[in-house]
Design an enzyme around this catalytic site. Structure first.
Site, PDB file in Angstrom:
ATOM      1  N   THR A 183     -24.394 -10.227 -21.829  1.00  0.00           N
ATOM      2  CA  THR A 183     -24.442  -8.998 -21.035  1.00  0.00           C
ATOM      3  C   THR A 183     -25.585  -8.146 -21.578  1.00  0.00           C
ATOM      4  OG1 THR A 183     -22.920  -7.926 -22.556  1.00  0.00           O
ATOM      5  CG2 THR A 183     -21.950  -9.006 -20.648  1.00  0.00           C
ATOM      6  N   LYS A 436     -18.985  14.338 -14.259  1.00  0.00           N
ATOM      7  CA  LYS A 436     -17.723  15.043 -14.063  1.00  0.00           C
ATOM      8  C   LYS A 436     -17.977  16.542 -14.094  1.00  0.00           C
ATOM      9  CE  LYS A 436     -12.948  14.535 -14.638  1.00  0.00           C
ATOM     10  NZ  LYS A 436     -11.819  13.890 -15.217  1.00  0.00           N
TER      11      LYS A 436
END
Ligand code: AMP
Length: 544
Positions: A183, A436
């Site tokens: 990855t 957020k």
């Protein structure tokens, strides 16, 4: 009752047999420094057999890892087949890794032999002396063996020249490892994902289906997506399976070289990440170049900005959006438009911009980011995508990472999306990239796509920066098109965005930069951007 069908092993040996037997005269083309290299599946098969013999001679046995450090070219394709078909494991190493990660992945995989393109030797030489498991380096080069601290080193062509053109392929268990990939490790250390013959075989079928990429022997396939990145989306195997012509760009992936290769080799299916197509589109617009042979442009790795898809459409080029990850081999969804939605309208355009329907073999669900509750497919509810299927990994090379899997065995992808009633997935963000603000989520991906629709903008990336009142607020990093450098303002961007996004989504600041840092696989590197942001002065227009 048992069936009468055998457990015929689903191995890559079948694709090798099929392509060389049924399509011996089909071409495999590679762009090189000195013009084009061209040969046919017949010769490819002979060289794969020579390479298999050479591997045996080097003492490579079943399960041994063989690393490659190479661009997309015919020699890399030979390794793609010879290594797994002898029972060894192909480890494709990312050319753009930092030395620490390079050293880590090669040592973690315990590569025994490492095949290196001459053009990238210097990058590997940075970790010379630190790779104790590697017993032999082999240089993929046309000319004489270069002088290198990587020792012992052999020449690939000399090695092959000495071998017979046939090989007695061993019987393999389809569940054995065929290949492995790490990855990209934007968070923490890279992790190894190990593909089996069976997973690569089934994945190739899924990729080739008409409602996927619709691959056929009539195609001329150009994988721009690197062979070191999730097996170039499985295209090297899928294209070989159907006997398509294969065209490789090697390291010549600038827009002019790609346009020439596509035109000269009648490429029908070039595949790559959005950044590749953003620069190609600019080139096409500037030069007026037409690419009439192209049937479809598979694109994924990050979201296709609408301005890119629309710009390509204006030039008669259709993009095909796909989503996946190293852990999913990688193709998991593809945005082919259902017949009932193909009306040429805005509805169809919006569907094409989504990441698509799960391909046959992949099951998908959405789980709320906070509670994990399974979310409805209504096009509104968002949640983390969880997937499972025969080519979705169930762990990592060094064991299961419990955070990445649910108790009932689904892969937690870290991608946040909604799914509409038709089953089309639309990625909203990475869980870690969502901004957020005041307890609500802002999608950095949607903001980026909107900003990239501005005619003066080339690229844009949005990150959340800490804010005393709202917890986080979005800040946009924008690269203007070269002709608009210094001639674009923050107000222009914000005014442009106003009708497109909610007011509270508007970035607190737009920072103009020359380039956006990219990861080793060409995606916006938001980790680096966040580090840059942390060193910069706070937003100029803080939100109320
Ligand atoms: P990698 O394992 O390097 O291939 O990265 C996989 C990640 O790339 C996914 O988890 C997504 O975050 C992102 N990605 C891949 N394809 C897309 C796409 N079509 N749209 C948005 N993000 C994508």
């Amino acid at each position: 009752m048992r069936s009468t069908m055998p457990d015929f092993p689903l191995t890559l040996q079948h694709f090798l047999w099929r392509s060389t037997t049924l399509y011996p005269d089909k071409e495999i083309v590679t762009r090189r420094e000195q013009g084009i290299h061209r040969y046919h599946y017949r010769e490819f098969g002979e060289r794969v057999a020579r390479l298999a013999n050479a591997l045996k001679g080097l003492g490579v046995g079943p399960g041994d890892r063989v690393g490659t450090f190479a661009w997309n070219n015919y020699r890399h394709l030979e390794l793609y087949f010879a290594v797994p078909c002898t029972g060894a494991v192909l480890h494709t190493v990312n050319l753009r890794l930092f030395p620490e990660h390079l050293e880590f992945v090669i040592n973690d995989a315990e590569d025994r032999v490492l095949f290196v393109d001459a053009s990238v030797l210097p990058a590997l030489e940075r970790v010379a002396g630190k790779l104790p498991t590697v017993r032999q380096y082999v240089c993929l080069a046309d000319g004489p063996l270069p002088d290198s601290p990587l020792k012992p080193m052999l020449s690939y062509e000399d090695l092959l020249a000495a071998q017979p053109t046939v090989y007695a392929w061993p019987a393999l268990d389809e569940r054995e490892a065929a290949a492995m990939c790490y990855t990209s490790g934007t968070t923490g250390k890279p992790k190894g994902v190990v593909y089996s013959h069976r997973s690569a075989f089934l994945h190739s079928f899924a990729v080739a289906l008409t409602d996927s990429m619709g691959l056929s022997e009539a195609d001329s396939v150009l994988p721009v997506v690197p062979m070191f990145h999730a097996n170039s989306w499985g295209l090297a195997y899928a294209a070989t399976m159907v006997g398509a012509k294969l065209v490789f760009p090697d390291r010549f992936i600038d827009p002019a070289s790609l346009a020439t290769l596509i035109r000269d080799e009648g490429v029908t299916l070039p595949a790559g990440v959005p950044t590749v197509w953003i620069s190609l589109l600019q080139y096409l617009e500037k030069t007026g170049t037409q690419l009439p042979s192209v049937r479809i442009i598979p694109c994924g790795g990050s979201a296709i900005p609408p301005a890119l898809m629309d710009g390509m459409a204006r030039r008669g080029l259709t993009m095909l959006h796909a989503w996946g990850m190293t852990e999913t081999s990688p193709v998991a969804t593809i945005s082919q438009v259902k017949r009932a939605l193909r009306d040429g309208s805005e509805v169809e355009r919006r569907v094409r911009l989504k990441q698509g329907l799960p391909v046959p073999g992949v099951e998908l669900r959405l789980a709320a980011v906070d509670t994990g509750a399974i979310q409805p497919w209504d096009g509104k509810a968002v949640g983390e995508i969880q997937v499972r299927g025969p080519w979705v990994t169930s762990g990592y090379y060094r064991g299961v990472d419990p955070e990445r899997f649910t108790a009932d065995g689904w892969l937690r992808t870290g991608d946040v999306a909604n799914v509409d009633r038709e089953g089309y997935v639309q990625i909203v963000d990475r869980t870690k990239d969502l901004v957020k603000s005041g307890g609500e989520w802002i999608s950095s991906v949607e903001l980026e796509s909107a900003i990239m629709g501005h005619p003066k903008v080339l690229e844009a990336a949005v990150i959340g920066v800490p804010h005393p009142k709202w917890q986080e607020r979005p800040v946009a990093y924008v690269v203007p098109k070269p002709e608009h450098h210094g001639a674009i303002t923050q107000d222009e961007i914000l005014t442009y965005l106003q009708p497109l996004v909610a007011k509270w989504w508007l970035p607190d600041e737009v920072r103009f930069v020359d380039e956006i840092p990219k990861t080793s696989v060409g995606k916006f590197d938001k980790k680096v951007l966040r580090e840059i942001a942390a060193r910069q002065v706070p937003a100029a227009i803080p939100s109320e």
